[in-house]
Design an enzyme around this catalytic site. Structure first.
Site, mmCIF file in Angstrom:
data_model
loop_
_atom_site.group_PDB
_atom_site.id
_atom_site.type_symbol
_atom_site.label_atom_id
_atom_site.label_comp_id
_atom_site.label_asym_id
_atom_site.label_seq_id
_atom_site.Cartn_x
_atom_site.Cartn_y
_atom_site.Cartn_z
ATOM 1 N N ASP A 93 -7.561 13.678 -24.799
ATOM 2 C CA ASP A 93 -7.320 11.966 -24.658
ATOM 3 C C ASP A 93 -6.417 11.167 -25.790
ATOM 4 O OD1 ASP A 93 -7.666 9.177 -24.384
ATOM 5 O OD2 ASP A 93 -10.325 9.649 -24.325
ATOM 6 N N TYR B 53 1.166 -1.263 0.134
ATOM 7 C CA TYR B 53 -0.176 -0.107 0.433
ATOM 8 C C TYR B 53 0.985 0.906 -0.346
ATOM 9 C CZ TYR B 53 -5.114 -1.070 0.132
ATOM 10 O OH TYR B 53 -5.998 -1.342 0.328
ATOM 11 N N LYS C 43 -2.352 0.304 -24.745
ATOM 12 C CA LYS C 43 -2.677 0.067 -26.203
ATOM 13 C C LYS C 43 -1.374 0.600 -27.196
ATOM 14 C CE LYS C 43 -7.386 1.676 -25.155
ATOM 15 N NZ LYS C 43 -7.776 3.010 -24.517
HETATM 16 N N1 DSN Z 1 -12.204 0.276 -25.235
HETATM 17 C C1 DSN Z 1 -11.181 1.010 -25.783
HETATM 18 C C2 DSN Z 1 -11.197 0.771 -26.956
HETATM 19 O O1 DSN Z 1 -11.498 -0.126 -27.453
HETATM 20 O O2 DSN Z 1 -11.369 2.020 -27.559
HETATM 21 C C3 DSN Z 1 -11.668 2.131 -25.319
HETATM 22 O O3 DSN Z 1 -11.705 1.538 -23.649
#
Ligand code: DSN
Length: 439
Positions: A225, A80, A254
């Site tokens: 974003d 924590y 991503k």
């Molecule tokens: N779920 C994501 C996407 O596939 O773009 C975004 O949050």
């Protein structure tokens, strides 16, 4: 007390902590996941095989490296550490502080940011924390129409956020551009506190300076974003809003190819507002194992090889665009300038959902998606969204993209032909076996 190592054999390869004295009294010391919980072990193995034997084209996904997996699976998960480096609510944070500070420093370097908060647990809390740092309940935010590529957290009516803030929407033009004159008009009319750009199904690059000019005129904060394109921006292959914008949010899993999570970059003057909004405003204890994973991913993204990766991601998307255009597919926004494509497949006589289901049978994974002003419902929309981060991580290039686009074209033309789907599945597997990533 513990030993760090791998449990590997028959192709499985997981970082593993072997706890000796304490856990052995509980009957689980020295046991691997495979021995202790074969149900979960086998499901992880099946999912790994699914990921490796098929083509992952969901543009928001990627494959993390073994060093990132090791950091995520480490004993840092035990700690924590509410607060920030050097200022925590718990003792024993001396190593955690170093981990988080390294992560912050790398994030700042990667994007040229004055401040970075690396604690957001994922994309949704990241955006929520940013909104609360910049606005009070009832304030207005001007963002993209959700059907034109926006995101749930940009104020979809089903979210709590839509009950707290007033979301006003701009749209893309028929040729897929942002109509800045209209954005300016709306900003003058609605006097938003925040102007938001950055999208989850938009395939063009953005002129952030135009948003900034409009926001300055309206006295609004600027927020981008860049969750989808974070890795491409970090690599210098897409425009970077960080130097002009007040706040930039990105997920880390991503195109950035790190652990599932988020981060917020901002100007130095906003650092304290952002930090307080993340903790204690919204979150509790940060997930330091994931922060360590983010640090490792950022180190990878700082290497020249990552720039090559980002370039190839975009080249690969362009090849898909070319082949689809040559086969008369309707590409939304006119094509791609990033890692993804959004296509209206209804002119081909099939819905997005039908195509997704048929491609699943052929070992190709993408997602059904709304197109701008889609007349069809979200669960059975007109479009599909696909992208190249995963296949590029595996080392696939232009030649493989052409094959992939050809397979998709074949499936579109005969989605119910089980023999064809099964033949393509075998061919897909053959291709994937030449580009294994996890062994
Ligand atoms: N779920 C994501 C996407 O596939 O773009 C975004 O949050």
């Amino acid at each position: 007390m513990y030993r760090f190592g791998y449990v590997s054999g028959r192709g499985e390869h997981y970082p593993f902590i072997l706890l000796i004295p304490v856990l052995s009294r509980l009957g689980v010391g020295w046991m691997s996941l495979k021995e202790f919980d074969p149900d979960i072990f086998n499901l992880i193995l099946k999912e790994k095989i699914r990921q490796m034997q098929g083509l992952e084209l969901i543009p928001s996904e990627n494959f993390v490296s073994i060093p990132v997996l090791e950091a995520m699976g480490s004993i840092l998960t035990n700690k924590y550490s509410e607060g920030y480096p050097g200022n925590r609510y718990y003792g024993g944070c001396e190593f955690i502080d170093e981990v988080e500070q390294i992560c912050i420093d790398r994030a700042k370097k990667l994007f040229g940011a004055e401040h970075a908060n690396v604690q957001p647990l994922s994309g949704a809390p990241m955006n929520e924390a940013a909104y609360y740092a910049l606005m009070n309940p009832g304030d207005t935010i001007l963002g993209m129409d959700l059907g034109h590529g926006g995101h749930l957290t940009h104020g979809h009516p089903v979210t709590h956020l839509a009950k707290v803030f007033k979301f006003i929407r701009y749209k893309t033009t028929p040729d897929g551009k942002i109509d800045f004159e209209n954005v300016r008009k709306m900003a003058r009319e609605h006097k938003p506190k925040v102007i938001l750009c950055g999208y989850s199904a938009y395939s063009r690059d953005l002129d952030y300076r135009q948003f900034k000019e409009i926001a300055d005129e309206a006295g609004a904060f600027t927020m981008a974003d860049i969750a989808h394109i974070g890795g491409l921006v970090a690599a210098g292959e897409m425009n970077n809003p960080v130097k002009d914008f007040d706040v930039v949010t990105t997920t880390t899993h991503k195109t950035l190819r790190g652990p599932r999570g988020g981060m917020i970059l901002c100007r130095a003057e906003l650092a304290s507002r952002i930090d307080k909004s993340v903790f204690p405003g919204l979150q509790g204890g940060p997930h330091e194992n994931l922060i360590a994973g983010k640090a490792v991913a950022f180190k990878e993204a700082l290497q020249p090889a990552f720039r090559e990766y980002a370039r190839q991601v975009m080249k690969n998307a362009k090849v898909l665009e070319e082949v689809f255009k040559a086969n008369d597919f309707h590409l939304c926004f006119g094509g791609t300038e990033n890692h993804m494509l959004l296509m209206d497949v209804t002119p081909k006589g099939i819905s997005g959902k039908e195509l997704q289901v048929a491609l699943d049978k052929a070992g190709i994974t993408l997602n059904k998606n709304m197109i701008p002003d889609d007349p069809r419902p979200p669960m059975n929309p007109s479009g599909v969204r696909l992208g190249t981060p995963c296949v590029t991580t595996r080392g696939m290039k232009e030649k493989e993209m052409k094959r992939i686009a050809d397979w998709i074209n074949e499936v579109v033309n005969a989605p119910n032909d089980e023999k064809l789907l099964s033949r393509i599945k075998t061919e897909v597997r053959g291709l994937c076996e030449q580009f294994m990533f996890y062994h």
